[in-house]
Scaffold this motif. Structure first.
Motif, mmCIF file in Angstrom:
data_model
loop_
_atom_site.group_PDB
_atom_site.id
_atom_site.type_symbol
_atom_site.label_atom_id
_atom_site.label_comp_id
_atom_site.label_asym_id
_atom_site.label_seq_id
_atom_site.Cartn_x
_atom_site.Cartn_y
_atom_site.Cartn_z
ATOM 1 N N HIS A 193 0.840 -1.195 0.000
ATOM 2 C CA HIS A 193 0.000 0.000 0.000
ATOM 3 C C HIS A 193 0.877 1.247 0.000
ATOM 4 O O HIS A 193 1.961 1.260 0.578
ATOM 5 C CB HIS A 193 -0.906 0.029 1.231
ATOM 6 N N SER A 194 0.389 2.287 -0.653
ATOM 7 C CA SER A 194 1.083 3.573 -0.676
ATOM 8 C C SER A 194 0.109 4.664 -0.242
ATOM 9 O O SER A 194 -1.108 4.461 -0.218
ATOM 10 C CB SER A 194 1.617 3.876 -2.081
ATOM 11 N N TRP A 195 0.679 5.835 0.075
ATOM 12 C CA TRP A 195 -0.138 6.944 0.568
ATOM 13 C C TRP A 195 0.122 8.190 -0.262
ATOM 14 O O TRP A 195 1.258 8.495 -0.595
ATOM 15 C CB TRP A 195 0.187 7.245 2.029
ATOM 16 N N ALA A 247 -4.811 11.743 4.032
ATOM 17 C CA ALA A 247 -4.067 10.764 3.244
ATOM 18 C C ALA A 247 -5.004 9.839 2.482
ATOM 19 O O ALA A 247 -6.022 9.391 3.008
ATOM 20 C CB ALA A 247 -3.161 9.942 4.158
ATOM 21 N N CYS A 261 -5.049 6.230 0.610
ATOM 22 C CA CYS A 261 -4.319 4.970 0.497
ATOM 23 C C CYS A 261 -4.634 4.324 -0.854
ATOM 24 O O CYS A 261 -5.791 4.292 -1.279
ATOM 25 C CB CYS A 261 -4.721 4.033 1.635
ATOM 26 N N TYR A 262 -3.602 3.820 -1.529
ATOM 27 C CA TYR A 262 -3.825 3.212 -2.837
ATOM 28 C C TYR A 262 -2.820 2.089 -3.081
ATOM 29 O O TYR A 262 -1.831 1.945 -2.349
ATOM 30 C CB TYR A 262 -3.712 4.263 -3.944
ATOM 31 N N LEU A 266 -10.305 -0.648 -0.314
ATOM 32 C CA LEU A 266 -9.720 0.662 -0.030
ATOM 33 C C LEU A 266 -10.761 1.773 -0.108
ATOM 34 O O LEU A 266 -10.565 2.853 0.451
ATOM 35 C CB LEU A 266 -8.564 0.942 -0.994
ATOM 36 N N PHE A 285 -11.989 2.727 3.249
ATOM 37 C CA PHE A 285 -11.001 3.271 4.180
ATOM 38 C C PHE A 285 -11.506 4.573 4.785
ATOM 39 O O PHE A 285 -12.026 5.430 4.084
ATOM 40 C CB PHE A 285 -9.684 3.538 3.444
ATOM 41 N N LEU A 288 -0.429 6.512 9.886
ATOM 42 C CA LEU A 288 -0.928 5.855 8.683
ATOM 43 C C LEU A 288 -0.813 4.338 8.799
ATOM 44 O O LEU A 288 -1.726 3.603 8.401
ATOM 45 C CB LEU A 288 -0.155 6.350 7.459
ATOM 46 N N GLU A 289 0.288 3.875 9.347
ATOM 47 C CA GLU A 289 0.477 2.431 9.501
ATOM 48 C C GLU A 289 -0.558 1.845 10.453
ATOM 49 O O GLU A 289 -1.084 0.754 10.215
ATOM 50 C CB GLU A 289 1.892 2.143 9.999
ATOM 51 N N LEU A 292 -3.952 1.716 8.639
ATOM 52 C CA LEU A 292 -3.988 0.626 7.671
ATOM 53 C C LEU A 292 -4.114 -0.717 8.375
ATOM 54 O O LEU A 292 -4.894 -1.583 7.965
ATOM 55 C CB LEU A 292 -2.729 0.653 6.805
#
Length: 245
Positions: A16-18, A32, A34-35, A114, A117, A146-147, A150
């Motif tokens: 996952h990226s932000w 943020a 998430c994708y 996602l 989210f 963020l972690e 997620l």
């Protein structure tokens, strides 16, 4: 037969990226998004369907929108699903292809979780440009936020009983990380979305694709309850950002 459950399973945390969606007025926090990357989607399709068990194709509408189609060999026949996006501001045509491909993947359920989210605000560094704060990078504390967000979502998804839908994003305000007081955006209240809100958010991507987003927005916006308007505007901004508008 393709294992749809494996196709739609959550991705590993490190896949996952932000991306910063909006910066607070003081420049210290950002919303943020998430994708997952197109490469992660390709790897998932290879792993579940086999490299020869799926294929993708692209076309373009008269309005310049890119339409991606993902076809999968279901054993007795090939099944295709499509969706589209516009070119992104950062990567132009390449970004449009990637965005359309990932949207088509969502039609198959890949990464669809996602969309559930919650809105996450995290600490960041920023700089000023033309009197506005622009996101620069996440701080160490922000990355930790963020972690955790997620991890909470993935735990919910993976512990959810089979067949029972997960409802997280923007639906339960008490479960969201609150935005800063000066962010200028509130959160949707913790109860079921009004029908007009659902219709507006669900229908806006297609309206953007067809070039009639303004008419569609005007038609539905006047009926959106006041308390839901900040949430709807944030969703609109997210969709416009994804479409490169």
């Amino acid at each position: 037969m393709v294992d749809l459950a494996a196709l739609q399973a959550t991705f590993a945390p490190d896949e996952h990226s932000w991306r910063a969606q909006q910066v607070s007025r003081d420049g210290r926090r950002a919303m943020a998004l998430c994708y997952i990357t197109a490469r992660a989607v390709q790897n998932r399709l290879d792993d579940v369907c086999g490299p020869a068990g799926w294929e993708s194709s692209f076309s373009e509408t008269a309005a310049g929108r890119v339409i991606a189609t993902i076809a999968i060999d279901m054993g007795t026949r090939w099944v295709s699903k499509s969706d589209g996006a516009g070119a992104t501001a950062m990567e132009g045509e390449k970004g449009g292809l990637s965005g359309a491909f990932k949207r088509a993947a969502v039609m198959w359920g890949i990464g669809r979780y996602l969309y559930e989210f919650p809105a996450v605000w995290a600490e960041c560094e920023s700089y000023e440009r033309n009197g506005k704060h622009v996101w620069k990078c996440w701080t160490g504390a922000g990355i930790g936020e963020l972690e955790r967000a997620l991890r909470n979502l993935l735990d919910r998804m993976n512990n959810q009983p089979t067949g029972e839908p997960v409802r997280v994003a923007g639906r339960r305000a008490q479960e969201l990380l609150p935005p800063p007081n000066n962010a200028g955006i509130g959160l949707a209240p913790a109860f079921r979305q009004p029908l007009v809100v659902k219709e507006l958010i669900d229908g806006l991507p297609k309206a953007m694709l067809d070039g009639r987003a303004e008419q569609f927005w005007t038609k539905h916006w006047r009926d959106v309850p006041e308390m839901w308007r900040p949430f709807v505007m944030a969703e609109r901004d997210r969709l416009k950002h994804e479409a490169g508008l």
